[in-house]
Design a protein around this motif. Structure first.
Motif, mmCIF file in Angstrom:
data_model
loop_
_atom_site.group_PDB
_atom_site.id
_atom_site.type_symbol
_atom_site.label_atom_id
_atom_site.label_comp_id
_atom_site.label_asym_id
_atom_site.label_seq_id
_atom_site.Cartn_x
_atom_site.Cartn_y
_atom_site.Cartn_z
ATOM 1 N N THR A 136 0.951 12.447 -4.458
ATOM 2 C CA THR A 136 1.733 11.812 -3.387
ATOM 3 C C THR A 136 3.104 11.382 -3.909
ATOM 4 O O THR A 136 4.120 11.565 -3.238
ATOM 5 C CB THR A 136 0.986 10.577 -2.837
ATOM 6 N N HIS A 181 6.014 -2.197 -8.022
ATOM 7 C CA HIS A 181 5.676 -3.522 -7.501
ATOM 8 C C HIS A 181 6.376 -4.617 -8.306
ATOM 9 O O HIS A 181 6.873 -5.597 -7.752
ATOM 10 C CB HIS A 181 4.158 -3.714 -7.505
ATOM 11 N N GLN A 182 6.390 -4.413 -9.614
ATOM 12 C CA GLN A 182 7.069 -5.377 -10.491
ATOM 13 C C GLN A 182 8.555 -5.458 -10.115
ATOM 14 O O GLN A 182 9.116 -6.551 -9.985
ATOM 15 C CB GLN A 182 6.896 -4.871 -11.918
ATOM 16 N N GLN A 220 9.038 -7.340 -6.876
ATOM 17 C CA GLN A 220 8.912 -8.782 -7.107
ATOM 18 C C GLN A 220 10.177 -9.349 -7.751
ATOM 19 O O GLN A 220 10.504 -10.519 -7.564
ATOM 20 C CB GLN A 220 7.699 -9.075 -7.988
ATOM 21 N N GLU A 243 3.362 0.318 -15.382
ATOM 22 C CA GLU A 243 3.819 -1.039 -15.713
ATOM 23 C C GLU A 243 4.869 -1.046 -16.829
ATOM 24 O O GLU A 243 5.856 -1.751 -16.739
ATOM 25 C CB GLU A 243 2.620 -1.898 -16.109
ATOM 26 N N GLY A 271 0.854 -1.177 0.000
ATOM 27 C CA GLY A 271 0.000 0.000 0.000
ATOM 28 C C GLY A 271 0.889 1.224 0.000
ATOM 29 O O GLY A 271 2.120 1.109 -0.040
ATOM 30 N N SER A 272 0.257 2.370 0.063
ATOM 31 C CA SER A 272 1.034 3.607 0.122
ATOM 32 C C SER A 272 1.871 3.616 1.392
ATOM 33 O O SER A 272 1.416 3.157 2.444
ATOM 34 C CB SER A 272 0.093 4.808 0.120
ATOM 35 N N ILE A 283 9.544 2.363 -4.186
ATOM 36 C CA ILE A 283 8.545 2.727 -3.177
ATOM 37 C C ILE A 283 7.222 2.054 -3.551
ATOM 38 O O ILE A 283 6.748 2.227 -4.674
ATOM 39 C CB ILE A 283 8.380 4.257 -3.103
ATOM 40 N N PRO A 284 6.626 1.280 -2.648
ATOM 41 C CA PRO A 284 5.360 0.630 -2.988
ATOM 42 C C PRO A 284 4.202 1.627 -2.919
ATOM 43 O O PRO A 284 4.351 2.729 -2.411
ATOM 44 C CB PRO A 284 5.211 -0.421 -1.885
ATOM 45 N N GLY A 285 3.079 1.212 -3.448
ATOM 46 C CA GLY A 285 1.874 2.031 -3.386
ATOM 47 C C GLY A 285 0.675 1.114 -3.373
ATOM 48 O O GLY A 285 0.815 -0.115 -3.366
ATOM 49 N N SER A 286 -0.497 1.720 -3.370
ATOM 50 C CA SER A 286 -1.708 0.902 -3.424
ATOM 51 C C SER A 286 -1.728 0.111 -4.730
ATOM 52 O O SER A 286 -1.314 0.619 -5.771
ATOM 53 C CB SER A 286 -2.940 1.806 -3.353
ATOM 54 N N ILE A 287 -2.231 -1.132 -4.663
ATOM 55 C CA ILE A 287 -2.323 -1.906 -5.908
ATOM 56 C C ILE A 287 -3.416 -1.331 -6.812
ATOM 57 O O ILE A 287 -3.534 -1.724 -7.968
ATOM 58 C CB ILE A 287 -2.549 -3.420 -5.664
ATOM 59 N N ARG A 288 -4.196 -0.374 -6.279
ATOM 60 C CA ARG A 288 -5.174 0.349 -7.104
ATOM 61 C C ARG A 288 -4.523 1.484 -7.893
ATOM 62 O O ARG A 288 -5.194 2.083 -8.737
ATOM 63 C CB ARG A 288 -6.244 0.983 -6.212
ATOM 64 N N LEU A 299 5.286 -9.961 -2.507
ATOM 65 C CA LEU A 299 4.466 -8.794 -2.816
ATOM 66 C C LEU A 299 3.349 -9.254 -3.743
ATOM 67 O O LEU A 299 3.614 -9.850 -4.790
ATOM 68 C CB LEU A 299 5.313 -7.706 -3.467
ATOM 69 N N LYS A 317 14.632 -3.467 -3.584
ATOM 70 C CA LYS A 317 14.313 -3.346 -2.166
ATOM 71 C C LYS A 317 13.073 -2.478 -1.969
ATOM 72 O O LYS A 317 13.042 -1.317 -2.403
ATOM 73 C CB LYS A 317 15.494 -2.728 -1.417
ATOM 74 N N LEU A 318 12.061 -3.046 -1.323
ATOM 75 C CA LEU A 318 10.893 -2.259 -0.954
ATOM 76 C C LEU A 318 11.365 -1.165 -0.005
ATOM 77 O O LEU A 318 11.996 -1.436 1.019
ATOM 78 C CB LEU A 318 9.844 -3.148 -0.284
#
Lengths: 362, 362
Positions: free
Chosen positions: B123, B264-265, B268, B230, A253-254, B251-256, A273, B272-273
């Motif tokens: 953001t 995210h890719q 995976q 993507e 998530g964020s 940096i991760p975020g919402s999957i939305r 993930l 590093k997250l």
């Protein structure tokens, strides 16, 4: 004293799990164990408190037995019962037995645990619903803890698509917690099972919830954490999963969302993930396939409907139509369609124009 | 024909990078190369097009030289120059030389690349600003591509805290793209450098941007991808970083959020997250420390102010006050304070009550 009553008395002893019992059993049968003196019990390795609990357990066992016979949907499965789920046998401290309401057959079906915060964001709740619905549609049973928030949404997601779901409680099945989930619990019993390792009369205690989590995780091929704060009980579930060599999936998530912090922590520690159900299937496919090939006819397999060797034998090396496979297997087309999708996920067949072909390993 | 003019002529040859040049050089000096016949050049391994480009390059080289002398802030650094950044020498296809405006000394300082979408969420833009500001405060130079979106925000974040920043362009430095970043470019020149491997008159071409990305990444210890869709150009940067054995942070975020899909890719695939600057420092610390200990006095080190052996020598094995260290080193207290923080990050000193102590390796 019958065996069931002995089991119920043993269930009243705190900290007496399968590994502990196995260490006691060579000396005594469970009937002898229940009649042993304090001295004998302590010599066998029970603590003073455990011995006392066992010796004073008759009333509790009687109450449990009363609960069992009070409704035909109630059951008790000791760990020696063939219906006891094999995946749960593999964990560090398997419960000695399981009390349940609903369909005990659901225990041995392939399960995904979906867990997370009691106070998720609206998006988190929605994601739990959607992942549960999609996984249930694929034939997975959704296992969770019936807590507020992510747990409840996960059960609802499975129910919404007429899927199956298991709720593991942190207290006896005479009681209901949280109260707002009364209707949900009834639906789960109708489309799956509610279960507990605690005697039916046992009230909830805060320390029971993490203990309960090990069963949620232990029943499941993998555990999906949807949203979890930095110091969340859901992380305990994830650590159990890692300890049992089960897959851990976490939805990111964020970094502004405190309810994503626990998931991020898990991903940094090696959890996968997870952006979609495909990420889960991809990770589990080798395992599903391995189970399929190594235990094609094993009765007590945890993947019974994926292990349908009969169905697989009806899929040829050239494209075979679904109708023809159903005809050969003498199964309804609808069931065969679902089973073939599962076999495809497991890598045992491939969808091709005109039907399915068998995938053979080198 | 002077050497600079030869270098400028070689810079006009597409696809002539350091590795290619090195394969040609044993036979000819660069002056001889510029005077060689088509036949000789092709025998050496240049393509027909490259030979033609070299032979017709005099006008372009003259224009580049004119640009170089037109302003005292303009410079050209060939790969043989001691100011050429060593980290960039290590990549697969190092540019033959770099044109720049601003302070060339910034090239050899420790850099973090911050890259991402041209169309980030608010953001995402804010995170780029904040990470850049925090990293710049710690003494890292922020390197990016001056594109709209994340790139621009990263440069601004560094400038906002009076940090240093490098913009690598996908075209010659006579031109400005994107136009809305004109003022930003002037600030970057004042607080760092703008550079390019393309001749100053060269216009932008779409295919130049991914080529430029290899320099952004090649200059940097690690690359942070803030937001990326993507199929984003930022993923190319991340793949370069992985190819060069540099750290990739995402940096991760919402999957939305489609702008989080690329990150995210990458996670995976092993990036590093990254939740905070601490995640970046944690990953780079061993590398910073290794550089510090292996090249304590190397002049051309990419970590010159972390390699301040003089300063380190003034930190004792018992708590030494910052004032005393500054006094011993004959350096301003403010500079020493920053340098000590960097040495601490690199694991060379530890902050203790009363000052700093030297950390010695076993």
């Amino acid at each position: 004293m019958d065996d069931l009553n002995c089991w119920l008395r043993l269930m009243a002893v705190p900290g007496l799990d399968v590994s502990k019992l196995v260490s006691l059993r060579p000396a005594l049968s469970i009937a002898e164990l229940c009649q042993a003196s304090t001295f004998q019990l302590q010599q066998l390795g029970l603590t003073g408190a455990q011995s006392l609990h066992l010796q004073q357990s008759q009333k509790k066992a009687d109450a449990a037995q009363h609960w069992l016979v009070s409704d035909s949907s109630h059951w008790f499965i000791p760990h020696t019962d063939p219906r006891y789920p094999p995946l749960l046998q593999q964990i560090r401290h398997p419960p000695l037995g399981l009390f349940g309401c609903g369909d005990p057959a659901v225990l041995c079906k392939p399960q995904i645990a979906i867990v997370g915060s009691r106070r998720p964001t609206p998006t988190g709740r929605q994601l739990a619903l959607e992942f549960a619905a999609e996984l249930a549609t694929l034939g997975f049973v959704i296992t969770s803890g019936l807590a507020r928030g992510i747990d409840g949404a996960a059960h609802q997601g499975a129910l919404r698509v007429q899927g199956q779901t298991i709720a593991v409680m942190g207290h006896g099945l005479c009681h209901l917690y949280p109260p707002q989930h009364q209707a949900l619990q009834q639906q789960i019993i109708a489309q799956g099972a509610v279960l507990s390792e605690f005697l039916p009369q046992q009230h909830a205690k805060p320390e029971f919830f993490p203990i309960r989590n090990r069963i949620v995780v232990g029943l499941s091929l993998g555990t999906l954490v949807v949203e979890a704060a930095e110091k969340s009980g859901s992380l305990i579930s994830a650590y159990y999963a890692a300890d049992y060599n089960r897959e851990v999936f976490a939805i990111p998530g964020s970094i502004r969302n405190p309810q994503a912090a626990g998931c991020h922590q898990l991903i940094q520690q090696g959890a996968k993930l997870t952006r979609s159900v495909a990420d889960i299937i991809e990770e589990l496919a080798p395992q599903l396939a391995a189970d399929l090939f190594s235990n094609p006819v094993e009765k007590n397999s945890c993947l019974p409907h994926l292990s349908d060797e009969g169905l697989l034998a009806n899929v040829g090396d050239e494209a075979t139509a679904t109708d023809l496979i159903a005809d050969r297997a003498a199964m309804p087309v609808a069931d065969v369609t679902i089973a073939l999708q599962q076999l495809e996920l497991a890598g045992a067949v491939a969808a091709v124009p005109g039907g399915y072909i068998r995938v053979r390993r080198a």
